[in-house]
Enzyme design. Structure first.
Site, PDB file in Angstrom:
ATOM      1  N   PHE A   1       0.852  -1.188   0.000  1.00  0.00           N
ATOM      2  CA  PHE A   1       0.000   0.000   0.000  1.00  0.00           C
ATOM      3  C   PHE A   1       0.892   1.245   0.000  1.00  0.00           C
ATOM      4  CE2 PHE A   1      -2.913   3.036   2.096  1.00  0.00           C
ATOM      5  CZ  PHE A   1      -4.028   2.870   1.285  1.00  0.00           C
TER       6      PHE A   1
ATOM      7  N   ASP B   1       2.560  -6.029   7.714  1.00  0.00           N
ATOM      8  CA  ASP B   1       1.354  -5.214   7.815  1.00  0.00           C
ATOM      9  C   ASP B   1       0.152  -6.127   7.590  1.00  0.00           C
ATOM     10  OD1 ASP B   1      -0.833  -3.534   7.348  1.00  0.00           O
ATOM     11  OD2 ASP B   1       0.457  -1.935   6.589  1.00  0.00           O
TER      12      ASP B   1
ATOM     13  N   TYR C   1     -10.373  -0.805  11.388  1.00  0.00           N
ATOM     14  CA  TYR C   1     -11.633  -0.347  10.774  1.00  0.00           C
ATOM     15  C   TYR C   1     -12.013  -1.192   9.561  1.00  0.00           C
ATOM     16  CZ  TYR C   1      -8.018   2.210   8.203  1.00  0.00           C
ATOM     17  OH  TYR C   1      -6.884   2.538   7.509  1.00  0.00           O
ATOM     18  N   LYS C   2     -11.115  -2.091   9.120  1.00  0.00           N
ATOM     19  CA  LYS C   2     -11.424  -2.938   7.961  1.00  0.00           C
ATOM     20  C   LYS C   2     -12.163  -4.183   8.458  1.00  0.00           C
ATOM     21  CE  LYS C   2      -7.755  -0.838   5.238  1.00  0.00           C
ATOM     22  NZ  LYS C   2      -6.332  -0.809   4.907  1.00  0.00           N
TER      23      LYS C   2
ATOM     24  N   ARG D   1     -12.988  -4.215  -6.839  1.00  0.00           N
ATOM     25  CA  ARG D   1     -12.576  -5.038  -5.709  1.00  0.00           C
ATOM     26  C   ARG D   1     -13.773  -5.325  -4.806  1.00  0.00           C
ATOM     27  NH1 ARG D   1      -8.411  -2.669  -1.263  1.00  0.00           N
ATOM     28  NH2 ARG D   1     -10.283  -1.504  -0.772  1.00  0.00           N
TER      29      ARG D   1
HETATM   30  C1  LIG Z   1      -5.693   0.597   4.823  1.00  0.00           C
HETATM   31  C2  LIG Z   1      -4.207   0.592   4.825  1.00  0.00           C
HETATM   32  C3  LIG Z   1      -3.468   1.651   5.384  1.00  0.00           C
HETATM   33  C4  LIG Z   1      -4.144   2.884   5.890  1.00  0.00           C
HETATM   34  O1  LIG Z   1      -3.403   3.545   6.876  1.00  0.00           O
HETATM   35  P1  LIG Z   1      -4.115   4.588   7.840  1.00  0.00           P
HETATM   36  O2  LIG Z   1      -2.997   5.262   8.533  1.00  0.00           O
HETATM   37  O3  LIG Z   1      -5.020   3.808   8.754  1.00  0.00           O
HETATM   38  O4  LIG Z   1      -4.921   5.531   7.004  1.00  0.00           O
HETATM   39  C5  LIG Z   1      -2.082   1.527   5.440  1.00  0.00           C
HETATM   40  N1  LIG Z   1      -1.457   0.425   4.952  1.00  0.00           N
HETATM   41  C6  LIG Z   1      -2.141  -0.591   4.398  1.00  0.00           C
HETATM   42  C7  LIG Z   1      -1.411  -1.778   3.890  1.00  0.00           C
HETATM   43  C8  LIG Z   1      -3.535  -0.535   4.306  1.00  0.00           C
HETATM   44  O5  LIG Z   1      -4.203  -1.527   3.727  1.00  0.00           O
END
Ligand SMILES: *Cc1c(COP(=O)(O)O)cnc(C)c1O
Length: 397
Positions: A113, A184, A209-210, A356
């Protein structure tokens, strides 16, 4: 086996909607409003500052961390809540890099990400010691684990394709070469049966939150293994990670254990919503979730491939190498997803051309999967997406 009809009944799902976006933001647990109201009125309202002791607010970050530890195969006492995932990525990476001081390469992959890669870039600039962020294709990670690498920082499930890395094998190879690992779990916590301790992962981070349904902006978590938890130096040395925060000493001394990864004041209200969401998890276990998730994603792929020749599968076909989401490539994917949303099926779009769909057995069943596939067929075969109103991009996609 988990009673998934019972878990589904624990959520508020808007009438007529099929929600396939729990991989971005999970739905509202029915118990959350009353639980939050109790914290607002009885704790904040009545206790005010005394709530920190009387209602154990300060301990929530670790007690909730322990509930999450159970879902990611982590040792009790090794997970703490706070901040957002991007911040936790920075924190874990900073500590990990420092634990391997003679090496200069941070290895990651192009399926990671962007925020994780951006945080690594920022850290490298701040350190100014000549570190290099080496980003390789996901299939080439294993071959790039060498004695040059300080830290391997990977997101276990690719946010676009859903490809699942082999955490155990990659961590093993990393350790064979003296590499420290940062995993992660954004798309695996609550989605797959992660086994941090069994894989001997060093650091891990994730959001809630996911798939964990903690609500928009819910706090992130960080895991540090027993091997490193008492020697990892917190790069963000906030007062609540201090060994004695209320001694107000002039200089920083880290707390023992995972509490050193605490930075500042815990988000008590957000933790209350997350705590409600975690109650649902007491009704199930990750093995059941994973087994049913494979059934649902396999079914969706079969249904869509049979109905929509216009779409190309962009996820691994083998459920064992896939997370809990399915991606299809389609040139006008953005408009097609807008047409789906207009018909009550919520998924999301990821540039350049990915539609997705996230699945979780907690509140998605086979009937939902088939209905969603039928609506997708209607959108595709009748070109319902081909309208100007579906092609205007919103700020958040
Ligand atoms: C959703 C996601 C994030 C989002 O980070 P936030 O700081 O919570 O906005 C970061 N890394 C990955 C791999 C994600 O899937």
């Amino acid at each position: 086996m988990t009673d998934f009809a019972a878990t589904k009944a624990m959520f508020h799902l808007p009438e007529g909607m099929i929600y396939l976006d729990g991989n971005s933001l999970g739905p509202l647990p029915l118990s959350a409003p009353a639980d939050m109201e109790r914290v607002l009125r009885d704790e904040w309202g009545e206790m005010l500052i005394t709530g920190w002791n009387k209602a154990d607010w300060m301990q929530k970050s670790t007690s909730i961390g322990d509930r999450i530890a159970r879902l990611i195969g982590a040792e009790t006492g090794h997970v703490i809540m706070g901040d957002t995932l991007s911040v936790k990525v920075y924190q874990a990476l900073a500590s990990a890099v420092e634990l391997n001081p003679d090496r200069r390469v941070i290895l990651s992959d192009s399926g990671n990400f962007p925020s994780d890669l951006y945080m690594a870039e920022g850290l490298i600039q701040s350190l100014d010691k000549g570190h290099e962020l080496r980003v390789v294709a996901p299939e080439e990670v294993a071959d790039n684990i060498t004695d040059e690498v300080a830290v391997m920082m990977l997101t276990e499930v690719d946010y676009r394709s859903g490809r699942l890395h082999d955490m155990k094998a990659l961590t093993q190879k990393a350790h064979d070469h003296g590499v420290i690992t940062v995993w992660d779990l954004a798309h695996t916590a609550g989605a797959t049966d992660v086994q941090l301790a069994a894989c001997k992962a060093d650091f891990a981070v994730g959001c809630t939150y996911k798939y964990l349904n903690g609500g928009p902006g819910a706090p992130a978590f960080i895991y540090v293994s027993p091997k490193y938890v008492d020697i990892a130096r917190p790069a963000m040395s906030g007062w609540l990670g201090h060994d004695a925060p209320f001694a107000f000493e002039q200089n920083y001394r880290p707390h023992t254990g995972i509490e050193r990864m605490r930075v500042g004041t815990p988000p008590v209200l957000a933790l209350a919503a997350l705590s409600s969401a975690l109650d649902v998890w007491d009704m199930t276990n990750m093995a059941d979730i994973r087994a049913k998730s494979k059934v649902l994603t396999d079914l969706f792929i079969a249904e869509v491939e049979a109905r929509c020749p216009e779409l190309t599968l962009a996820s691994p076909r083998d459920a064992n190498t896939r997370g809990s989401q399915v991606a299809f490539a389609f040139e006008d994917g953005y408009a097609a997803m807008q047409a789906m949303i207009a018909r009550g099926v919520i998924g999301d779009f990821r540039a350049p051309n990915i539609m997705r769909f996230g699945f979780t057995p907690l509140y998605i069943d086979e009937a939902d999967v088939i209905r969603a596939a039928k609506i997708l067929e209607d959108v595709m075969s009748n070109r319902l997406w081909d309208r100007d109103e579906y092609k205007i991009k919103s700020t958040v996609t």
